[in-house]
Design a protein around this motif. Structure first.
Motif, PDB file in Angstrom:
ATOM      1  N   ALA A  15     -82.946  -1.082 -75.971  1.00  0.00           N
ATOM      2  CA  ALA A  15     -84.400  -1.117 -76.187  1.00  0.00           C
ATOM      3  C   ALA A  15     -84.791  -2.411 -76.910  1.00  0.00           C
ATOM      4  CB  ALA A  15     -84.823   0.093 -77.015  1.00  0.00           C
ATOM      5  N   GLY A  16     -85.801  -3.087 -76.388  1.00  0.00           N
ATOM      6  CA  GLY A  16     -86.300  -4.291 -77.053  1.00  0.00           C
ATOM      7  C   GLY A  16     -85.512  -5.556 -76.752  1.00  0.00           C
ATOM      8  N   ALA A  17     -84.490  -5.466 -75.895  1.00  0.00           N
ATOM      9  CA  ALA A  17     -83.663  -6.655 -75.604  1.00  0.00           C
ATOM     10  C   ALA A  17     -84.503  -7.811 -75.068  1.00  0.00           C
ATOM     11  CB  ALA A  17     -82.561  -6.302 -74.613  1.00  0.00           C
ATOM     12  N   SER A  18     -85.551  -7.482 -74.286  1.00  0.00           N
ATOM     13  CA  SER A  18     -86.349  -8.568 -73.686  1.00  0.00           C
ATOM     14  C   SER A  18     -87.102  -9.366 -74.741  1.00  0.00           C
ATOM     15  CB  SER A  18     -87.327  -7.997 -72.656  1.00  0.00           C
ATOM     16  OG  SER A  18     -88.205  -7.060 -73.261  1.00  0.00           O
ATOM     17  N   GLN A  19     -87.350  -8.724 -75.889  1.00  0.00           N
ATOM     18  CA  GLN A  19     -88.093  -9.433 -76.944  1.00  0.00           C
ATOM     19  C   GLN A  19     -87.209 -10.425 -77.710  1.00  0.00           C
ATOM     20  OE1 GLN A  19     -91.522  -9.473 -77.388  1.00  0.00           O
ATOM     21  NE2 GLN A  19     -91.157  -8.596 -75.366  1.00  0.00           N
TER      22      GLN A  19
END
Ligand SMILES: [Fe+2]
Length: 385
Positions: A15-19
């Motif tokens: 979760a949140g890796a793209s950020q």
């Protein structure tokens, strides 16, 4: 005999890796990213969020959002021009398999010139293109972790397979939260594609002990969760499993190969514009039925990994369960037949020879546990009706 394994340099998963994209671009010492994506990613606000993450690191970016589903030579031209003239030092590929495949092609053509056909398999492309940071939004093609891209030549409707380390993203940011809003149809099509990658990698003649571990792990994640995400897109636990499974399936087939399903699927996609995962889904039961006698133990392992056969089932029982599962899965996920999709029967039947030739030329059928003749491929195509 040893096997060469090629992977992204960094995999950021969860979760949140793209950020993490801003920080990653900075760590790569890049400053001028081009975001290659499509209009839907702009509309959903995903591009804005990537740009915010970049802005936090004082990195500005440009956007090329004209990629299309099943990318073609013409569809990537403007992106190639942008890279050639734009002085970019990396590409952020955001979207499903099509934007990521487009970005891979744009990165090589923009840097080295020529036309896509020059880079077609059996050539192995090893030139280092612009570093690619791939952010998949489907689970999926696995393109974020493969050394392949597929670009259609619209002059002859050929899906050209291009292969080599040049097409392996430098970084993959695997963030299942980006898949939470995917509609059921895309969820099903891309999920079946991922499952097909894992199965084909596992039964491929090019399988290795390494690719086997990734394929089995992928099937364990994908098998029990595909129906769940189709029926409830907001099921975070199932979405997370599908996303990781999709990337691992990509790793598996990139380091082994796909096989007959993909070989036969590409001509259907090119001629009749059937989405990639859907044409795989149409073919998967018939191709598995054709192949299973040549590779009973491995197909049985697929059934056990997917959770449709018990560990104590013998191979015959497991394979019977596998076949009924593949048909049941297509029914439950509302996979249309070729006819229901709207393909013209007479047109399809008149193209059987051409499609079989294109399938064989791709090389993928040669990796199948049972290598088909041209006539046998034609016969499997006929079974779709
Ligand atoms: Fe695929």
């Amino acid at each position: 005999m040893s096997a060469q394994i090629i992977l992204p340099r960094v995999l950021q998963i969860g979760a949140g890796a793209s950020q993490m994209v801003g920080r990653i671009v900075k760590e790569l010492e890049c400053q001028r990213p081009l975001i290659v994506t499509d209009k839907m990613m702009v509309t959903l606000g995903y591009v804005a969020r990537i740009q915010e993450s970049l802005a936090e690191q004082a990195i500005s970016s440009d956007v090329f959002d004209d990629t299309v589903p099943e990318p073609t030579v013409v569809s990537i031209e403007a992106g190639v021009t942008a890279v050639r003239d734009g002085n970019y030092d990396c590409i952020i590929a955001l979207g499903g398999g099509s934007p990521i495949d487009s970005a891979k092609a744009i990165g090589i053509l923009g840097k080295y010139g020529g036309v896509m056909r020059d880079y077609k398999f059996p050539r192995v492309v090893t030139e280092p293109g612009l570093p690619i940071i791939a952010i998949p939004t489907t689970a999926g093609t696995g393109s974020e972790a493969t050394r392949f891209t597929i670009i259609t030549d619209e002059s002859n409707d050929e899906k050209m397979l291009c292969a080599g380390i040049a097409f392996m993203p430098t970084v993959a940011l695997v963030d299942y939260e980006l898949t939470l809003s995917l509609p059921p149809r895309t969820t099903a099509d891309t999920g079946i594609d991922a499952l097909t990658h894992a199965m084909e990698a596992y039964v491929s003649k090019k399988a290795s002990p390494y690719s086997d571990t990734q394929a089995i792990a992928a099937m364990r994640l994908l098998g029990p969760n595909l129906r769940r995400v189709f029926h409830d897109g907001g099921d975070r636990e199932a979405r997370e499993a599908m996303m990781l499974g999709s990337t691992l399936a990509g790793v598996a087939f990139s380091n082994a190969s796909v096989a007959l399903v993909h070989g036969m699927s590409r001509p259907i996609g090119a001629l009749y514009h059937v989405p990639h995962g859907l044409s795989n889904a149409m073919l998967l039961p018939a191709v598995t039925e054709f192949s299973i006698s040549a590779c009973q133990q491995r197909y049985a392992q697929c059934a056990r990994a997917m959770g449709v056969a018990a560990s104590e089932d013998d191979d015959d029982t497991a394979n019977t369960k596998l076949m009924s599962e593949l048909y049941a899965l297509n029914r439950e996920l509302n996979v249309p037949t070729a006819e229901e999709f709207g393909i013209d029967r007479e047109h399809f039947l008149s193209n059987l020879e051409l499609m079989a030739e294109q399938a064989l030329a791709s090389g993928s059928p040669g990796n199948n546990p049972r290598v088909p003749s041209k006539d046998e491929i034609v016969e499997i195509y006929r079974q779709l009706w």
